[in-house]
Design a protein around this motif. Structure first.
Motif, PDB file in Angstrom:
ATOM      1  N   GLY A   4       0.795  -1.221   0.000  1.00  0.00           N
ATOM      2  CA  GLY A   4       0.000   0.000   0.000  1.00  0.00           C
ATOM      3  C   GLY A   4       0.828   1.272   0.000  1.00  0.00           C
ATOM      4  N   ARG A   5       0.307   2.289   0.639  1.00  0.00           N
ATOM      5  CA  ARG A   5       0.909   3.620   0.614  1.00  0.00           C
ATOM      6  C   ARG A   5       2.153   3.682   1.507  1.00  0.00           C
ATOM      7  N   ILE A   6       2.895   4.749   1.293  1.00  0.00           N
ATOM      8  CA  ILE A   6       4.057   5.005   2.146  1.00  0.00           C
ATOM      9  C   ILE A   6       3.565   5.423   3.522  1.00  0.00           C
ATOM     10  N   LEU A   7       4.147   4.839   4.552  1.00  0.00           N
ATOM     11  CA  LEU A   7       3.755   5.201   5.913  1.00  0.00           C
ATOM     12  C   LEU A   7       4.136   6.657   6.184  1.00  0.00           C
ATOM     13  N   PRO A   8       3.195   7.443   6.723  1.00  0.00           N
ATOM     14  CA  PRO A   8       3.475   8.869   6.975  1.00  0.00           C
ATOM     15  C   PRO A   8       4.378   9.048   8.190  1.00  0.00           C
ATOM     16  N   GLN A   9       4.946  10.223   8.308  1.00  0.00           N
ATOM     17  CA  GLN A   9       5.857  10.478   9.427  1.00  0.00           C
ATOM     18  C   GLN A   9       5.185  10.253  10.778  1.00  0.00           C
ATOM     19  N   GLU A  10       3.882  10.549  10.868  1.00  0.00           N
ATOM     20  CA  GLU A  10       3.170  10.394  12.147  1.00  0.00           C
ATOM     21  C   GLU A  10       3.174   8.948  12.639  1.00  0.00           C
ATOM     22  N   PHE A  11       3.285   8.007  11.680  1.00  0.00           N
ATOM     23  CA  PHE A  11       3.321   6.586  12.048  1.00  0.00           C
ATOM     24  C   PHE A  11       4.427   6.309  13.068  1.00  0.00           C
ATOM     25  N   TYR A  12       5.542   7.009  12.939  1.00  0.00           N
ATOM     26  CA  TYR A  12       6.719   6.729  13.753  1.00  0.00           C
ATOM     27  C   TYR A  12       6.729   7.489  15.075  1.00  0.00           C
ATOM     28  N   ASN A  13       5.720   8.334  15.286  1.00  0.00           N
ATOM     29  CA  ASN A  13       5.715   9.191  16.467  1.00  0.00           C
ATOM     30  C   ASN A  13       5.141   8.479  17.684  1.00  0.00           C
ATOM     31  N   LYS A  14       5.715   7.303  17.963  1.00  0.00           N
ATOM     32  CA  LYS A  14       5.296   6.502  19.122  1.00  0.00           C
ATOM     33  C   LYS A  14       6.529   5.847  19.722  1.00  0.00           C
ATOM     34  N   SER A  15       6.352   5.175  20.833  1.00  0.00           N
ATOM     35  CA  SER A  15       7.461   4.478  21.474  1.00  0.00           C
ATOM     36  C   SER A  15       8.042   3.420  20.539  1.00  0.00           C
ATOM     37  N   SER A  16       9.360   3.216  20.627  1.00  0.00           N
ATOM     38  CA  SER A  16      10.014   2.262  19.732  1.00  0.00           C
ATOM     39  C   SER A  16       9.502   0.833  19.934  1.00  0.00           C
ATOM     40  N   LEU A  17       9.030   0.519  21.138  1.00  0.00           N
ATOM     41  CA  LEU A  17       8.484  -0.824  21.379  1.00  0.00           C
ATOM     42  C   LEU A  17       7.239  -1.060  20.534  1.00  0.00           C
ATOM     43  N   ILE A  18       6.414  -0.029  20.408  1.00  0.00           N
ATOM     44  CA  ILE A  18       5.200  -0.153  19.587  1.00  0.00           C
ATOM     45  C   ILE A  18       5.570  -0.229  18.109  1.00  0.00           C
ATOM     46  N   ILE A  19       6.481   0.634  17.687  1.00  0.00           N
ATOM     47  CA  ILE A  19       6.858   0.669  16.270  1.00  0.00           C
ATOM     48  C   ILE A  19       7.563  -0.626  15.854  1.00  0.00           C
ATOM     49  N   ALA A  20       8.382  -1.179  16.754  1.00  0.00           N
ATOM     50  CA  ALA A  20       9.086  -2.422  16.413  1.00  0.00           C
ATOM     51  C   ALA A  20       8.094  -3.513  16.013  1.00  0.00           C
TER      52      ALA A  20
END
Length: 193
Positions: A4-20
């Motif tokens: 799908g689409r490119i993940l927006p910058q806001e996607f990464y604006n969370k704790s690294s544990l969640i993003i991992a």
DNA sequence: GTACTGATACTCT
DNA sequence: GAGTATCAGTACT
């Protein structure tokens, strides 16, 4: 699987544990002069946060790790062990040093280009953090580059049908009690099971 | 199991 | 500014 689409910058604006965990099953895409390289992220590690002794940024801010203190959604690439580049995604808001290390991906397209960048053909060409960067042709010049636009991006997918395994992180001396490594159960490109 | 590699960060002048 | 211990890894025997 649909990419799908490119993940927006806001996607990464969370704790690294969640993003991992959220990055598992997503596709990392590199545009090269020879064509497009794509791979599904199958193994990640979370670093940083407030009390992580294994993080580069746990002691103090230095020229090398300053990118981890910056805004989310950018690449943190560094050189280690003399000939290996490791690729991280900076997460959480500016001022909090945290990042997710991409340890392994499963090739989707552009495998011939990976072989060209890697130098030879091996079965698990993207299994391991330094193999992945080598196969994708990622080097220090990608340090600080955005992952929501440009040459190197991460895309959303509809691939959610997998089980996530939690495990201790690899190759570190401190913080091994924390289960901050995540990988897709049963995937053969995971570096250490 | 060992060899290897070189940037980084720290410890001294 | 110079010397050195360390290191989120891979390839090889």
């Amino acid at each position: 699987m649909k990419i799908g689409r490119i993940l927006p910058q806001e996607f990464y604006n969370k704790s690294s544990l969640i993003i991992a965990k959220k990055l598992l099953g997503k596709v990392i895409e590199r545009k090269t002069p020879e064509g497009r390289i794509q791979g599904i992220i199958v193994e990640t590690e979370s670093y940083g946060g407030r009390n992580d002794p294994a993080s580069h940024a746990s002691r103090k801010k230095t020229p090398r790790n300053q990118i981890m203190f910056g805004p989310p959604g950018f690449a943190y690439v560094y050189f280690c062990y003399g000939n290996h580049y490791l690729f991280n995604v900076v997460t959480d808001k500016e001022g909090i040093p945290s990042a997710v290390l991409i340890r392994a991906v499963e090739p989707v397209s552009g495998i011939d280009i990976m072989i060209k960048y890697y130098g030879k053909e091996i079965p698990a060409i993207t299994s391991g953090p330094a193999r992945f960067t080598k196969a994708f042709g990622i080097d220090k010049s990608f340090n600080g580059k955005p992952l929501f636009k440009g040459e190197l991006v991460i895309r959303d997918t509809d691939f959610r049908d997998f089980k996530i395994v939690r495990a201790p992180r690899i190759g570190i001396k401190e913080g091994t009690d924390k289960l901050w490594r995540f990988y897709i159960k049963g995937n053969k490109f995971v570096s250490v099971k």
